[in-house]
Write a protein that holds these residues in place. Structure first.
Motif, PDB file in Angstrom:
ATOM      1  N   LEU B  28       0.866  -1.179   0.000  1.00  0.00           N
ATOM      2  CA  LEU B  28       0.000   0.000   0.000  1.00  0.00           C
ATOM      3  C   LEU B  28       0.901   1.227   0.000  1.00  0.00           C
ATOM      4  CD1 LEU B  28      -2.987   1.039   0.332  1.00  0.00           C
ATOM      5  CD2 LEU B  28      -2.447   1.258   2.784  1.00  0.00           C
ATOM      6  N   ILE B  29       0.633   2.127  -0.933  1.00  0.00           N
ATOM      7  CA  ILE B  29       1.497   3.301  -1.111  1.00  0.00           C
ATOM      8  C   ILE B  29       0.689   4.575  -0.878  1.00  0.00           C
ATOM      9  CG2 ILE B  29       2.998   4.527  -2.745  1.00  0.00           C
ATOM     10  CD1 ILE B  29       3.145   1.816  -4.307  1.00  0.00           C
ATOM     11  N   ARG B  30       1.264   5.494  -0.135  1.00  0.00           N
ATOM     12  CA  ARG B  30       0.645   6.803   0.025  1.00  0.00           C
ATOM     13  C   ARG B  30       1.253   7.725  -1.024  1.00  0.00           C
ATOM     14  NH1 ARG B  30      -1.954  10.528   3.381  1.00  0.00           N
ATOM     15  NH2 ARG B  30      -0.961  12.597   3.297  1.00  0.00           N
ATOM     16  N   GLU B  63       2.638   9.108 -13.315  1.00  0.00           N
ATOM     17  CA  GLU B  63       3.973   9.663 -13.015  1.00  0.00           C
ATOM     18  C   GLU B  63       4.015   9.936 -11.521  1.00  0.00           C
ATOM     19  OE1 GLU B  63       4.436  13.292 -15.180  1.00  0.00           O
ATOM     20  OE2 GLU B  63       4.142  12.368 -17.138  1.00  0.00           O
ATOM     21  N   VAL B  64       4.348   8.945 -10.731  1.00  0.00           N
ATOM     22  CA  VAL B  64       4.057   9.060  -9.310  1.00  0.00           C
ATOM     23  C   VAL B  64       5.225   8.612  -8.438  1.00  0.00           C
ATOM     24  CG1 VAL B  64       2.648   7.940  -7.524  1.00  0.00           C
ATOM     25  CG2 VAL B  64       1.547   8.965  -9.514  1.00  0.00           C
ATOM     26  N   SER B  65       5.372   9.322  -7.328  1.00  0.00           N
ATOM     27  CA  SER B  65       6.230   8.863  -6.233  1.00  0.00           C
ATOM     28  C   SER B  65       5.363   8.712  -4.991  1.00  0.00           C
ATOM     29  CB  SER B  65       7.334   9.889  -5.959  1.00  0.00           C
ATOM     30  OG  SER B  65       6.743  11.089  -5.456  1.00  0.00           O
ATOM     31  N   GLY B  66       5.894   8.039  -3.986  1.00  0.00           N
ATOM     32  CA  GLY B  66       5.079   7.864  -2.781  1.00  0.00           C
ATOM     33  C   GLY B  66       5.896   7.310  -1.631  1.00  0.00           C
ATOM     34  N   VAL B  67       5.184   6.959  -0.578  1.00  0.00           N
ATOM     35  CA  VAL B  67       5.808   6.375   0.606  1.00  0.00           C
ATOM     36  C   VAL B  67       5.060   5.082   0.929  1.00  0.00           C
ATOM     37  CG1 VAL B  67       6.322   6.703   3.061  1.00  0.00           C
ATOM     38  CG2 VAL B  67       6.527   8.641   1.468  1.00  0.00           C
ATOM     39  N   ILE B  68       5.821   4.025   1.184  1.00  0.00           N
ATOM     40  CA  ILE B  68       5.188   2.730   1.485  1.00  0.00           C
ATOM     41  C   ILE B  68       4.480   2.827   2.832  1.00  0.00           C
ATOM     42  CG2 ILE B  68       5.602   0.278   1.918  1.00  0.00           C
ATOM     43  CD1 ILE B  68       6.189   1.003  -0.954  1.00  0.00           C
ATOM     44  N   ALA B  69       3.172   2.538   2.837  1.00  0.00           N
ATOM     45  CA  ALA B  69       2.399   2.600   4.068  1.00  0.00           C
ATOM     46  C   ALA B  69       2.317   1.239   4.735  1.00  0.00           C
ATOM     47  CB  ALA B  69       0.984   3.108   3.774  1.00  0.00           C
TER      48      ALA B  69
END
Lengths: 341, 341, 341, 341
Positions: B28-30, B63-69
């Protein structure tokens, strides 16, 4: 005018010679700066460069910049006063190698400052010298004559990189932090390598490599374990050392490329080939350069590459012997140049 | 959690949806940052992207970056808290195209945020979203989430450059100063091009191109004569304009290469091919990217390339409609991003 | 001696001229056989070949074999009595294109039988003609002068194949079953293509293509549906027809290559490029040839390729007008040759 | 059902084992023909293949054709009764090497009949064996099961040729006239080489090479002088002999390419590299194959290549020991196959 000539092993003299004539299509050039190369050093200290033995006095020098002093009839490419990089290479343009775009392999190559043919092709460590206009590359702008004299060895490095193809996305190892090694660092970075690592057995070359843009430096003698891990996409072997070549084979990843560039030692350099097949490597020789000389002149004159960290000293022609001695000692110098007094 | 969904032409809603489940191997990525791309804009303003028509609500965004939740069972590639670039591409690894190293042509491609198949493959303009771990690229270091979201379009540009091969010694033209054009400037300079010229019909994109590293910029409408002189070794057509493509053909030297990159307009783009043969040009399409995504992440995370001049604005997900309107107007923006509130 | 000269549109005369002198390095050649090419036909029937207009009497003919009649001082490459293929191309060997191994793009090209420069470069449809020795390729063995005169168009086909690279594992389409199309069939099979399909709108060229080695032939007018299915890795467009080029784009698989080879019509040939990007195609021009001429001579003289199915008729020089009329009619001929009486 | 298993050095048994189960996506295959390869011979006579040591009973065999006996749930690629070539290779499709189109370098490769991992990956010298459907290549037409079993070694040869690129216009040397050498002759001729020369130290392999299409054969021991003259554009070293590799280096022209293909001896194979640089050679390893397996199946099933001159004998599985003894003796055999009784 003064000319530096090697008469025999350890017998190099700076002596006056008659002013040269220039014919149609030729130009007279005053020396700007001339870099002392490994082959020059071999000719002086050994009287030979590999299988090429000095059989008559030889003017060394093929890494040269200068200023046009006078032009012959019909010359259009340059005019008196022009600052020029000088190409030491004259290919025939008609043999099979030239026709396939590999002029460095030309069957009829005349390369300045070389005893490979007899009479020898005289080089450019002279106050003045004569050449065909085609070998002169006029530049404008602020690039110094000292920097411009790096066109030839920079062309060697660009050609080595060109033998690999695109470097974007590739991690690179360069073994050997001498002139060619450091210029290969510059060329590999110019080509977009993700990282460039340099190994050497001395600290001074590694310091120079850092200054030239290396991301990481390794002492081959102390970091042998690191150099045994497959991790590089491309390796440039620029030291002529068997141990270094083995490091290249060991530390290159499957499917990688190794390029041998720069002068090899006279003795055979054996190596173990099994890994070439099992890892499906490409091992390629890079010999001199072709169109890359033109590119080198462009990159130097536009200021896109900076070779100044490599210049260790400049001496007047009269001090050629001292200059050659410094040039030979890699713990004290990278590139040493001669200049007209 | 909030999700941005296009229900139909000009009907985009930011609406809550149920928290997604994650299965084994999934994460799950925020959302960190998500760049609005031309195809997203087409979906919103036209209800379609070329022949791909929206037939059910579509979450745009690739085109996305995120933080692993949160991570599912068996996940090893990332852990909760990791900063990641997210690849929108899932190739099969087994069809003929994948086996030949061209995964972007995969017969079974699933590309996020696309109506090319039904049910649509949902995209990532959402507070949280679920993906297989293989599509996540963890990075360390100081790169911001905003910069990291450029990995996908930078991969497009690196792939376009890769279609040419080595750029050392080559002069380059880029037609079109939008996101892909400016990233192609960055990629061409990274690859060592001797010079990069950019043309556009607006000043703002040319200013951005300058900031991204272009050596020279031309107004295509005013400098038409200059663009008719054969002078470039390589041209990248990144505008989708017929006039620009004609400039590429005219201004490329014999033996040169033209690459068409980025989205084309829906209508056919005819052009005259005679010059392709007489000048012996290569005209190549560049579609998305393969391994270049991995490289893009490396160059961004190491700070080797700087995409910050391209970022024109950031909006919370709730303001998606405003963000899309700004993104559409090339006289006011280059890249606009959405961020989780 | 008799020479065939085009004075103006539809005014070609076979007329006596003074015996030519030969200088040092030159040779006098007696015509063996000379193939009539599309450009010769354009010069005769239209007084021009595209933008090259006849401004003084022009001897056409650049696909020629012959026998050495006499050699000038210093000639070493051939001797009197030698059977030779004659290259119509004289490249400078020093411009940037020559230096990169693409002599066909030479800035200073002199190509025989062409009105591209003024005074025109005279061709070889003459009983005797004079050339530099470098343009003569002596052959031994049993190859006939008629076959040897195919060296030039075979070189065109080999160059087209060379523009693609290796063909092993590739399925090939050739659109157009004329001389270049049929020689491309031969070249593609020589290069190991898994299968070669040819399309044309007439039956006669398709019969010739079969005889030349095509695995499958299609009538472009009747088999349009088949030609719309992506199925070929590589397509060679050798007809100069817009419909054929569209077939190439449609029937080439993702990641494939299309090569445009042979003369284009005078009018612009527009086409739609979107598919180039979406399918990531390579569309390449192939213009004349470089080192491939040497290869063509080898393949012909060793008997490795058989061009005899392409030879539709031979006429003495005096009947040049009749020969040109037959050569123009593709429903009756593939290649028509002139011979010395 | 009978299976051939190597328990230890010189201990190979043909013994009954329980009928295997097939799961979803799997198929049961009855052995058609299985070629004995150098690695099989090493496993039997030495209990190891280089660094891969037999640690549990190993079924050898990876050059195999067969007939589908039964298919598991969900299988669509083949049906019972199909004649198939069987690929011994299973690549992951996701590691960096697979993604770059070099599946033969796969980090997670499972290659049948190999002790490179533990538990070993069992091979196919068995009456019946089970595989995933993806490894089966159904063929129609008249190709025999014996010929079809050459798909794997032919793929090795096609891959070696592919490592060079286009061969049109190139003269070729192959050192070693064993199975891989002779198949490389076939592949090089297929790719259009102007001539193919083969060297060996025995007459029998040279006779087979002639039958396979070699233009010229040389006894390396008697024709050493001929093999010292630079004359070949490309050399394939297929013997694993140091002397042969030296011949390749000596007889390749400047700018040429040498490919090392097939199994190397266990001991290191040192060689002298100076010439690699001075002649600017490319020395490349060729390891197994990727997409070339698919091509090999096509060329065999279409009858385009004829491997029959290479088949020296066929033995029932029960006579495996005799077959291995014959296969080991290169003065008596090229390829020896096992068949189901």
């Amino acid at each position: 005018m003064l000319t530096c000539r090697i008469h025999a092993k350890e017998d190099m003299r700076v002596e006056p010679i008659a002013d040269p004539d220039i014919g149609p299509g030729q130009v007279l050039i005053r020396l700007g700066a001339g870099g002392i190369c490994g082959s020059d050093i071999h000719y002086y200290f050994e009287g030979r460069n590999g299988s090429f033995v000095i059989r008559e006095p030889l003017v060394p020098g093929h890494e040269v910049s200068g200023v046009i002093a006078k032009v012959g009839a019909g010359v259009t490419r340059v005019k008196a006063g022009d600052k020029v990089a000088v190409s030491p290479s004259h290919a025939c343009g008609q043999c099979e190698y030239c026709r396939e775009g590999r002029e460095q392999l030309c069957r009829n190559m005349r390369f300045l400052g070389s005893a490979s043919v007899f009479p020898h092709v005289q080089g450019m460590f002279a106050e003045y010298f004569v050449l065909g206009e085609r070998q002169c590359y006029p530049v404008s702008g602020e690039v110094s004559l000292g920097e411009l004299a790096f066109a030839e060895p920079l062309a060697v490095a660009l050609h080595a990189v060109n033998r690999v193809g695109a470097l974007i996305g590739k991690s690179v190892l360069v073994t050997g932090g001498g002139t060619i090694g450091c210029l290969t660092v510059i060329a590999a970075r110019l080509g977009g390598a993700t990282s460039v690592t340099v190994s050497d057995v001395l600290d001074r070359p590694l310091d120079t490599a850092r200054a030239a843009g290396a991301d990481r430096v390794l002492r081959a003698d102390r970091d042998a374990e690191l150099l045994a891990i497959p991790q590089f996409d491309v390796a440039f072997e620029a030291s002529g050392s068997l141990a270094a070549l083995k490091s290249c084979v060991a530390s290159t990843k499957r499917g990688g490329t190794i390029v041998q560039v720069g002068t090899l030692p006279h003795e055979p350099l054996p190596f173990v080939v099994n890994e070439i097949m099992v890892k499906e490597l490409d091992f390629k020789g890079a010999f001199r350069w072709g169109i890359e000389f033109d590119w080198a002149v462009q990159y130097l004159s536009s200021g896109r590459v900076d070779v100044r960290p490599l210049l260790s000293g400049r001496f007047p022609l009269q001090d050629a012997v001292h200059a050659f001695e410094l040039a030979k000692d890699k713990s004290r110098s990278t590139k040493v140049q001669l200049v007209a007094a």
